[in-house]
Write a protein that holds these residues in place. Structure first.
Motif, PDB file in Angstrom:
ATOM      1  N   ALA A  88       0.830  -1.209   0.000  1.00 33.45           N
ATOM      2  CA  ALA A  88       0.000   0.000   0.000  1.00 33.45           C
ATOM      3  C   ALA A  88       0.861   1.254   0.000  1.00 33.45           C
ATOM      4  CB  ALA A  88      -0.926  -0.001   1.209  1.00 33.45           C
ATOM      5  N   ILE A  89       1.946   1.227   0.758  1.00 37.62           N
ATOM      6  CA  ILE A  89       2.840   2.382   0.838  1.00 37.62           C
ATOM      7  C   ILE A  89       3.515   2.655  -0.504  1.00 37.62           C
ATOM      8  CG2 ILE A  89       5.027   3.173   1.843  1.00 37.62           C
ATOM      9  CD1 ILE A  89       4.086   1.855   4.477  1.00 37.62           C
ATOM     10  N   ILE A  90       3.965   1.598  -1.176  1.00 35.90           N
ATOM     11  CA  ILE A  90       4.594   1.753  -2.492  1.00 35.90           C
ATOM     12  C   ILE A  90       3.604   2.356  -3.490  1.00 35.90           C
ATOM     13  CG2 ILE A  90       5.574   0.508  -4.464  1.00 35.90           C
ATOM     14  CD1 ILE A  90       6.697  -1.517  -2.430  1.00 35.90           C
ATOM     15  N   ILE A  91       2.377   1.809  -3.505  1.00 35.25           N
ATOM     16  CA  ILE A  91       1.341   2.312  -4.411  1.00 35.25           C
ATOM     17  C   ILE A  91       1.013   3.768  -4.099  1.00 35.25           C
ATOM     18  CG2 ILE A  91      -1.062   2.065  -5.144  1.00 35.25           C
ATOM     19  CD1 ILE A  91      -0.791  -0.944  -4.622  1.00 35.25           C
ATOM     20  N   GLY A  92       0.942   4.091  -2.814  1.00 32.75           N
ATOM     21  CA  GLY A  92       0.643   5.463  -2.411  1.00 32.75           C
ATOM     22  C   GLY A  92       1.705   6.444  -2.873  1.00 32.75           C
ATOM     23  N   PHE A  93       2.977   6.054  -2.748  1.00 36.30           N
ATOM     24  CA  PHE A  93       4.082   6.897  -3.204  1.00 36.30           C
ATOM     25  C   PHE A  93       3.951   7.172  -4.703  1.00 36.30           C
ATOM     26  CE2 PHE A  93       8.290   7.792  -4.787  1.00 36.30           C
ATOM     27  CZ  PHE A  93       8.853   8.614  -3.815  1.00 36.30           C
ATOM     28  N   VAL A  94       3.629   6.118  -5.454  1.00 37.11           N
ATOM     29  CA  VAL A  94       3.468   6.260  -6.903  1.00 37.11           C
ATOM     30  C   VAL A  94       2.278   7.164  -7.229  1.00 37.11           C
ATOM     31  CG1 VAL A  94       2.922   5.034  -9.044  1.00 37.11           C
ATOM     32  CG2 VAL A  94       4.540   4.035  -7.422  1.00 37.11           C
ATOM     33  N   GLY A  95       1.155   6.972  -6.522  1.00 37.81           N
ATOM     34  CA  GLY A  95      -0.048   7.760  -6.780  1.00 37.81           C
ATOM     35  C   GLY A  95       0.163   9.245  -6.558  1.00 37.81           C
ATOM     36  N   VAL A  96       0.806   9.594  -5.443  1.00 37.43           N
ATOM     37  CA  VAL A  96       1.081  11.005  -5.167  1.00 37.43           C
ATOM     38  C   VAL A  96       2.098  11.545  -6.169  1.00 37.43           C
ATOM     39  CG1 VAL A  96       1.976  12.638  -3.464  1.00 37.43           C
ATOM     40  CG2 VAL A  96       0.530  10.748  -2.716  1.00 37.43           C
ATOM     41  N   GLY A  97       3.049  10.687  -6.569  1.00 39.23           N
ATOM     42  CA  GLY A  97       4.024  11.095  -7.577  1.00 39.23           C
ATOM     43  C   GLY A  97       3.371  11.438  -8.904  1.00 39.23           C
ATOM     44  N   ILE A  98       2.371  10.658  -9.285  1.00 38.61           N
ATOM     45  CA  ILE A  98       1.635  10.936 -10.522  1.00 38.61           C
ATOM     46  C   ILE A  98       0.918  12.283 -10.422  1.00 38.61           C
ATOM     47  CG2 ILE A  98      -0.281  10.206 -11.997  1.00 38.61           C
ATOM     48  CD1 ILE A  98       0.455   7.319 -11.333  1.00 38.61           C
ATOM     49  N   GLN A  99       0.362  12.590  -9.251  1.00 34.13           N
ATOM     50  CA  GLN A  99      -0.306  13.879  -9.065  1.00 34.13           C
ATOM     51  C   GLN A  99       0.695  15.021  -9.211  1.00 34.13           C
ATOM     52  OE1 GLN A  99      -3.422  14.069  -5.880  1.00 34.13           O
ATOM     53  NE2 GLN A  99      -2.823  11.943  -5.483  1.00 34.13           N
ATOM     54  N   PHE A 100       1.915  14.802  -8.727  1.00 37.88           N
ATOM     55  CA  PHE A 100       2.961  15.817  -8.897  1.00 37.88           C
ATOM     56  C   PHE A 100       3.241  16.040 -10.383  1.00 37.88           C
ATOM     57  CE2 PHE A 100       7.541  16.074  -9.904  1.00 37.88           C
ATOM     58  CZ  PHE A 100       7.743  17.413  -9.587  1.00 37.88           C
ATOM     59  N   PHE A 101       3.376  14.953 -11.131  1.00 35.45           N
ATOM     60  CA  PHE A 101       3.678  15.080 -12.562  1.00 35.45           C
ATOM     61  C   PHE A 101       2.495  15.668 -13.338  1.00 35.45           C
ATOM     62  CE2 PHE A 101       7.039  11.898 -11.669  1.00 35.45           C
ATOM     63  CZ  PHE A 101       8.111  12.592 -12.216  1.00 35.45           C
ATOM     64  N   SER A 102       1.292  15.572 -12.774  1.00 37.45           N
ATOM     65  CA  SER A 102       0.148  16.200 -13.448  1.00 37.45           C
ATOM     66  C   SER A 102       0.302  17.711 -13.465  1.00 37.45           C
ATOM     67  CB  SER A 102      -1.158  15.813 -12.738  1.00 37.45           C
ATOM     68  OG  SER A 102      -1.302  16.494 -11.495  1.00 37.45           O
ATOM     69  N   GLY A 103       0.981  18.256 -12.436  1.00 36.17           N
ATOM     70  CA  GLY A 103       1.249  19.686 -12.413  1.00 36.17           C
ATOM     71  C   GLY A 103       2.274  20.070 -13.461  1.00 36.17           C
ATOM     72  N   VAL A 104       3.260  19.192 -13.652  1.00 35.33           N
ATOM     73  CA  VAL A 104       4.286  19.441 -14.678  1.00 35.33           C
ATOM     74  C   VAL A 104       3.664  19.387 -16.067  1.00 35.33           C
ATOM     75  CG1 VAL A 104       6.450  18.614 -15.675  1.00 35.33           C
ATOM     76  CG2 VAL A 104       6.086  18.476 -13.197  1.00 35.33           C
ATOM     77  N   GLU A 132       0.507  19.732 -16.674  1.00 34.86           N
ATOM     78  CA  GLU A 132      -0.698  20.565 -16.685  1.00 34.86           C
ATOM     79  C   GLU A 132      -1.871  19.792 -17.280  1.00 34.86           C
ATOM     80  OE1 GLU A 132       0.147  24.243 -18.642  1.00 34.86           O
ATOM     81  OE2 GLU A 132       1.475  24.951 -17.051  1.00 34.86           O
ATOM     82  N   SER A 133      -2.045  18.573 -16.788  1.00 33.99           N
ATOM     83  CA  SER A 133      -3.079  17.678 -17.306  1.00 33.99           C
ATOM     84  C   SER A 133      -4.074  17.285 -16.214  1.00 33.99           C
ATOM     85  CB  SER A 133      -2.432  16.407 -17.882  1.00 33.99           C
ATOM     86  OG  SER A 133      -3.412  15.444 -18.201  1.00 33.99           O
ATOM     87  N   PHE A 134      -5.328  17.591 -16.436  1.00 33.10           N
ATOM     88  CA  PHE A 134      -6.391  17.225 -15.504  1.00 33.10           C
ATOM     89  C   PHE A 134      -6.552  15.710 -15.461  1.00 33.10           C
ATOM     90  CE2 PHE A 134     -11.107  16.780 -14.671  1.00 33.10           C
ATOM     91  CZ  PHE A 134     -11.033  17.115 -13.335  1.00 33.10           C
ATOM     92  N   PHE A 135      -6.410  15.055 -16.612  1.00 36.79           N
ATOM     93  CA  PHE A 135      -6.557  13.602 -16.678  1.00 36.79           C
ATOM     94  C   PHE A 135      -5.472  12.901 -15.863  1.00 36.79           C
ATOM     95  CE2 PHE A 135      -5.268   9.572 -18.653  1.00 36.79           C
ATOM     96  CZ  PHE A 135      -6.443   8.845 -18.509  1.00 36.79           C
ATOM     97  N   VAL A 136      -4.222  13.370 -15.971  1.00 40.89           N
ATOM     98  CA  VAL A 136      -3.120  12.767 -15.208  1.00 40.89           C
ATOM     99  C   VAL A 136      -3.361  12.958 -13.710  1.00 40.89           C
ATOM    100  CG1 VAL A 136      -0.633  12.839 -14.735  1.00 40.89           C
ATOM    101  CG2 VAL A 136      -1.472  13.053 -17.080  1.00 40.89           C
ATOM    102  N   TYR A 137      -3.901  14.113 -13.332  1.00 38.76           N
ATOM    103  CA  TYR A 137      -4.231  14.363 -11.925  1.00 38.76           C
ATOM    104  C   TYR A 137      -5.259  13.349 -11.419  1.00 38.76           C
ATOM    105  CZ  TYR A 137      -6.961  16.296  -8.095  1.00 38.76           C
ATOM    106  OH  TYR A 137      -7.661  16.435  -6.937  1.00 38.76           O
ATOM    107  N   LEU A 138      -6.311  13.104 -12.226  1.00 40.62           N
ATOM    108  CA  LEU A 138      -7.334  12.129 -11.841  1.00 40.62           C
ATOM    109  C   LEU A 138      -6.736  10.731 -11.733  1.00 40.62           C
ATOM    110  CD1 LEU A 138     -10.427  13.220 -14.000  1.00 40.62           C
ATOM    111  CD2 LEU A 138      -9.981  13.692 -11.582  1.00 40.62           C
ATOM    112  N   LEU A 139      -5.815  10.393 -12.635  1.00 41.39           N
ATOM    113  CA  LEU A 139      -5.151   9.092 -12.586  1.00 41.39           C
ATOM    114  C   LEU A 139      -4.360   8.942 -11.292  1.00 41.39           C
ATOM    115  CD1 LEU A 139      -4.310   6.422 -13.929  1.00 41.39           C
ATOM    116  CD2 LEU A 139      -2.419   7.677 -15.020  1.00 41.39           C
ATOM    117  N   GLY A 140      -3.653   9.989 -10.906  1.00 39.08           N
ATOM    118  CA  GLY A 140      -2.883   9.953  -9.666  1.00 39.08           C
ATOM    119  C   GLY A 140      -3.774   9.786  -8.449  1.00 39.08           C
TER     120      GLY A 140
END
Length: 428
Positions: free
Chosen positions: A81-97, A99-107
């Protein structure tokens, strides 16, 4: 006896830390709605899609997560769960880079898988270490207290980073919060790797689990409790999330995003206070009594928020951010906000109360029941989405009839639905 208690101390501390992780990451989604609305010109409904994506993961992982817990145990499930959580929050960070709403939802969706697995581990583990019953309730309330502390910080931190929400506000503005989340995941994962965790429900290799004609679904009080968990999480998330959007809306609450975040954070702070009280009296007061009082008072507060004019303002004490840093003082807010913030005291003790009432008398079906519970947590995404659809079309305060009806169901469950009418089913 004393040796057993001492040996359980470290696992208990780790479970409580993970309880805090759940709230910190989950609570990212709702205040992020303010950011999403600003960056993408979204409606309240679209602003809550991140929250919906986060909780939607529970519908997919709830039952499989319970089976995973039985197969590999608490520790491996928590580490995954911790590994998945790290990846999920990381994806949200990259959504800012990107600038994609879809990537944010994926994260948000990926992070939801992590939160679901952590919930599956934490709740039955704390209940088991507490010896179930009132002591189990007390230990869950202690964990929930820390959960509220981290939940309080999330909207406050995002509010401080965003400041006054404008069309230039973007996901990248809240990167520090995302970095904190990833850092905490990494730290707790490292510590947890070296901690011994009791495994009371793991199925050993070669062991055949005895089949039964019954399951957790055979118990009426569990089925109603599972529905109750979905409704409760929807209330817990929907009340402050919509409040944050209301207060930060220039045409409604009229506050800047920072103040709105602090007011919303006060809701979670009161949940902390309520859970501290719940932990203090949990060994003396039954889960049923707590739930009856909490749901009744919650209904009254929601009703008062709905009927009160938004033009009427009151001063409430809360932490504030200024040029001199964080301070504590009075802030002028719509009176509706005061009533809605106070609901935090009511929702604070509901999770532990519903969980204990629903699994009472389930015996060997408890682990599977925990997985089903996690599936129903999807209500935390569905109810707020419904509420904000109402807010878009009929107004913010009218939308609070949604949590009001949910609180009415909580009252029904505490008074009638929680009774175990299937005591003839063998659970050993």
């Amino acid at each position: 006896m004393n040796t057993t208690k001492k040996s359980n101390l470290l696992p208990i501390v780790m479970m409580i830390l993970l309880f805090g992780m759940i709230s910190f990451v989950t609570n990212l989604a709702a205040p992020m709605g303010v950011v999403v609305k600003s960056q993408f010109g979204a409606s309240n409904f679209l602003g809550m899609l991140g929250n919906f994506a986060n909780f939607l993961a529970y519908a997919f992982m709830g039952i499989p997560g319970g089976k995973l817990l039985e197969k590999v145990g608490y520790k491996k499930t928590a580490l995954l769960a911790i590994i998945i959580g790290f990846v999920g929050v990381g994806i949200q960070f990259f959504s800012g880079v990107a600038e994609s709403f879809f990537v944010y939802l994926l994260g948000a969706f990926v992070a939801g898988f992590s939160m679901c697995l952590l919930n599956i581990v934490v709740n039955p583990m704390l209940n088991t270490l507490g010896g179930a019953g009132k002591k189990g309730n007390q230990l869950i309330q202690v964990g929930a207290t820390f959960n509220s502390l981290t939940g309080t910080l999330t909207p406050i931190l995002i509010g401080m980073l965003v400041g006054v929400a404008t069309k230039d506000t973007a996901i990248k503005d809240v990167n520090p919060v995302l970095f904190i989340a990833m850092g905490v995941f990494a730290l707790v994962g490292l510590v947890l790797y070296f901690v011994n965790i009791p495994e009371p429900h793991i199925i050993k290799d070669g062991e055949v689990k005895e089949k039964s004609a019954y399951s957790a679904w055979s118990f009426r009080h569990f089925v109603l409790g599972a529905i109750g968990i979905g409704v409760y999480v929807g209330i817990e998330v929907g009340v402050p999330a919509t409040l944050n959007l209301f207060l930060a809306d220039a045409k409604a609450g009229g506050l800047d995003a920072t103040t709105a975040g602090f007011v919303t954070g006060t809701y979670w702070l009161l949940m902390l206070v309520g859970r501290f009280i719940g932990a203090s009296i949990g060994g003396k007061v039954s889960s049923k009594s707590m739930l009856i009082v909490a749901s009744s008072v919650g209904m009254i507060l929601a009703f008062m928020a709905i009927i009160s004019p938004t033009s009427t303002t009151v001063s409430i004490p809360l932490f504030q951010s200024g040029t001199s840093g964080i301070s504590f003082g009075l802030a002028n807010v719509p009176i509706n906000a005061m009533f809605l913030v106070l609901i935090g005291l009511c929702t604070s003790v509901m999770w532990g109360g519903i969980f204990n009432l629903a699994v009472e008398g389930l015996g060997r079906f408890t682990a599977a029941a925990s997985g089903i519970f996690m599936t129903m947590v999807v209500g935390g995404g569905i109810l707020p989405l419904i509420q904000n659809a109402v807010a878009d079309n009929m107004g913010y305060m009218v939308s609070y009839w949604v949590p009001f009806i949910g609180l009415a169901y909580m009252l029904y469950y505490s008074l009638i639905g929680s009774k175990n009418v299937n005591q003839d089913i063998p659970v050993e």
